[in-house]
Design an enzyme around this catalytic site. Structure first.
Site, PDB file in Angstrom:
ATOM      1  N   LYS A  14      47.903  42.275  36.545  1.00  0.00           N
ATOM      2  CA  LYS A  14      47.578  43.347  37.474  1.00  0.00           C
ATOM      3  C   LYS A  14      47.908  42.919  38.906  1.00  0.00           C
ATOM      4  O   LYS A  14      48.029  41.727  39.129  1.00  0.00           O
ATOM      5  CB  LYS A  14      46.110  43.703  37.364  1.00  0.00           C
ATOM      6  CG  LYS A  14      45.204  42.510  37.692  1.00  0.00           C
ATOM      7  CD  LYS A  14      43.805  42.939  37.723  1.00  0.00           C
ATOM      8  CE  LYS A  14      43.299  43.032  39.114  1.00  0.00           C
ATOM      9  NZ  LYS A  14      43.003  41.728  39.701  1.00  0.00           N
ATOM     10  N   LYS A  74      36.712  39.079  27.303  1.00  0.00           N
ATOM     11  CA  LYS A  74      35.404  38.419  27.442  1.00  0.00           C
ATOM     12  C   LYS A  74      34.592  38.666  26.175  1.00  0.00           C
ATOM     13  O   LYS A  74      34.477  39.800  25.711  1.00  0.00           O
ATOM     14  CB  LYS A  74      34.659  38.975  28.665  1.00  0.00           C
ATOM     15  CG  LYS A  74      35.259  38.506  29.986  1.00  0.00           C
ATOM     16  CD  LYS A  74      34.379  38.907  31.149  1.00  0.00           C
ATOM     17  CE  LYS A  74      35.072  38.636  32.474  1.00  0.00           C
ATOM     18  NZ  LYS A  74      35.103  37.244  32.880  1.00  0.00           N
ATOM     19  N   HIS A 112      39.028  46.585  35.394  1.00  0.00           N
ATOM     20  CA  HIS A 112      37.988  45.904  34.619  1.00  0.00           C
ATOM     21  C   HIS A 112      36.768  46.784  34.364  1.00  0.00           C
ATOM     22  O   HIS A 112      36.286  46.897  33.245  1.00  0.00           O
ATOM     23  CB  HIS A 112      37.510  44.652  35.356  1.00  0.00           C
ATOM     24  CG  HIS A 112      38.605  43.681  35.675  1.00  0.00           C
ATOM     25  ND1 HIS A 112      39.656  43.453  34.836  1.00  0.00           N
ATOM     26  CD2 HIS A 112      38.793  42.861  36.743  1.00  0.00           C
ATOM     27  CE1 HIS A 112      40.452  42.540  35.372  1.00  0.00           C
ATOM     28  NE2 HIS A 112      39.947  42.165  36.535  1.00  0.00           N
TER      29      HIS A 112
HETATM   30  C1  BG6 Z   1      40.307  39.464  38.957  1.00  0.00           C
HETATM   31  C2  BG6 Z   1      40.233  39.904  40.380  1.00  0.00           C
HETATM   32  O1  BG6 Z   1      41.023  40.375  38.181  1.00  0.00           O
HETATM   33  O2  BG6 Z   1      38.989  39.354  38.434  1.00  0.00           O
HETATM   34  C3  BG6 Z   1      39.421  38.928  41.194  1.00  0.00           C
HETATM   35  O3  BG6 Z   1      41.544  40.015  40.915  1.00  0.00           O
HETATM   36  C4  BG6 Z   1      38.065  38.726  40.591  1.00  0.00           C
HETATM   37  O4  BG6 Z   1      39.307  39.365  42.532  1.00  0.00           O
HETATM   38  C5  BG6 Z   1      38.189  38.402  39.104  1.00  0.00           C
HETATM   39  O5  BG6 Z   1      37.437  37.668  41.268  1.00  0.00           O
HETATM   40  C6  BG6 Z   1      36.839  38.385  38.439  1.00  0.00           C
HETATM   41  O6  BG6 Z   1      36.989  37.886  37.156  1.00  0.00           O
HETATM   42  P1  BG6 Z   1      35.802  37.101  36.462  1.00  0.00           P
HETATM   43  O7  BG6 Z   1      36.326  36.810  35.093  1.00  0.00           O
HETATM   44  O8  BG6 Z   1      35.528  35.879  37.284  1.00  0.00           O
HETATM   45  O9  BG6 Z   1      34.657  38.050  36.453  1.00  0.00           O
END
Ligand code: BG6
Length: 451
Positions: A175, A209, A267
């Site tokens: 992304k 996840k 997400h």
């Molecule tokens: C990424 C974002 O996709 O996801 C980041 O670009 C963010 O900004 C991250 O920190 C968060 O992922 P996780 O797995 O740490 O919750």
């Protein structure tokens, strides 16, 4: 990798992958970048540790920085030692693993690089017997995605060589996938010029996840929750992804993206769709994808005026945290001093279908918040009659704690259900208590990283 190097009898290994995975080369564009260092190589090493990598599996990293294979290997070892989560670093295993790491320097704008890449792939393939299958991973500036796909296509690297009947070529795209609908469609079109849709993987690591996948198990592997999973019982849903970190050296990218594009449209909508979709007919990729898509199509589109009442944006400023002076967003490297970017975003969404009509979904995310926590909190309606008194702060007012089901995605992965209980002793006063499920306690280990 040498056959059988990991365990004497892989059949006895509880971690072994159920499906045989065919050998392949993973070509990483952006191999000197943050994602490769922090996530991709540590995740691959973890797969090696779990004996899930096929024999001969190899990585070819590409970036502009000039490095030898050995320098690349050394850097990747340091990264794995720094960023590996939940598994030990073993030097013997690393030594085997790093034999499969190769590097070539090159600029993706230079047409010559694709011819050289073809030669490198052929050399690694014959050395490591990878049978001609290659997975290209685009972990570069998004503006380079279509150019790389075109470079691969024009050099013929998008098709497996003759004589390798089962070989495949695939493309993983990180992304952001475009910055709005039309640019996303255009990018899809450009990629499809050289790769079939089935060969293109638009990655969303939240779907990897464990705790997000467990939403499906929780909902469709149990009988007691689904009957109450609707507007008749659920008052509202809050989905939160709070991060304590700032933009961590990604100021230039983040300035263009902001919280809404960086976290919510990808997400968090995937989490929402998983939590709220109808049961799929089978646990199969297309069936699950179709249900998620149906749910997303049912989201009410906001009118410009709704934005004022249904959305909030914010930006973090400088602050003193734990004795350290931390920069505000506008002081971060690569960020303009007057940037209007949202580093915090909250929106209220409605799903217009029979199951969810009228139930608000509050979605919020932000950086540099007091603590890191991602969860889904499902608040049920209050009991129709407040028959009992509450205990504690609420004095003698009637007990008003509705049931609350919290699916904790990270960092303390688990599920908890709040309900009211009688406070011990004379009288009939209620107090909220929780029933808790904790991954670590039940399964003896924390989940591996999504990558
Ligand atoms: C990424 C974002 O996709 O996801 C980041 O670009 C963010 O900004 C991250 O920190 C968060 O992922 P996780 O797995 O740490 O919750």
């Amino acid at each position: 990798m040498v056959k059988g190097m990991f365990v004497a009898n892989p059949m006895e290994d509880p971690l072994r992958f159920q499906k045989p995975v065919s050998p392949c080369i993973l070509v990483i564009f952006g191999a000197h970048g943050d994602l490769t260092r922090r996530k991709l190589i540590p995740a691959l090493y973890r797969l090696a540790y779990e004996r899930r990598l096929p024999t001969g599996f190899s990585v070819v990293g590409i970036s502009r920085t000039a490095l030898s294979d050995q320098q690349f290997r050394d850097k990747m070892r340091e990264s794995v030692q720094e960023f590996l989560e939940n598994s030990p670093f073993e030097m013997d295993l690393w030594n085997e693993f790093e034999r499969g790491l190769f590097y070539m320097a090159g600029d993706v704008n230079d047409a010559g690089i694709y011819k050289r890449l073809g030669e490198t792939i052929a050399a690694v393939d014959s050395q490591r017997q990878t049978d001609g299958s290659v997975l290209f991973y685009l972990s570069t500036q998004p503006s380079q995605y279509s150019q790389i796909a075109a470079g691969l296509g024009q050099a013929g690297l998008n098709r497996a060589p003759e004589g390798h009947a089962n070989a495949w070529r695939r493309l993983i795209v990180e992304k952001p996938f475009g910055h709005d609908l039309s640019s996303a469609r255009q990018l899809s079109q450009e990629l499809r010029h050289y790769f079939d849709e089935r060969e293109i993987y638009r990655i969303d690591h939240y779907l990897g996840k464990e705790t997000v996948q467990n939403i499906l198990a929780f909902r469709f592997g149990n009988v007691i929750f689904e009957p109450i999973w609707n507007r008749r019982y659920i008052n509202h849903v809050q989905i939160t992804a709070a991060e304590s970190i700032g933009v961590e050296g990604r100021g230039a990218y983040y300035q263009e993206a902001g919280a809404l594009r960086d976290m919510i449209q990808n997400h968090m909508l995937q989490v929402l769709a998983t939590m709220a979709m109808e049961p799929p007919a089978a646990y199969e990729p297309d069936a699950v994808r179709d249900e998620r898509a149906k749910l997303l199509r049912a989201l009410k589109v906001m009118k410009p005026d709704d934005v004022l009442t249904h959305a909030v944006a914010g930006q973090y400023g400088p602050a003193q945290v734990g004795g350290n002076q931390l920069p505000g967003f506008r002081q971060e490297h690569g960020v303009k001093p007057d940037a209007q970017t949202d580093t915090y975003a909250a929106v209220t969404l409605f799903v217009e279908n029979w199951r969810w009509a009228g139930v608000p979904f509050y979605i919020r995310t932000g950086k540099r918040l007091p603590k890191r926590t991602t969860d889904i909190a499902i608040q049920f309606n209050s009991a129709p009659l407040a028959m009992f008194q509450s205990d504690g702060d609420a004095g003698d007012s009637p007990a008003t704690w509705p049931n609350l089901l919290v699916l904790r995605i990270q960092p303390e992965e688990g599920i908890s259900l709040r309900f009211s209980s009688k406070h011990p002793g004379a009288g009939m006063k209620l107090r909220p208590v929780t029933m808790d499920f904790n991954y670590g306690t039940s399964f003896g280990a924390r989940s591996p990283s999504a990558y």
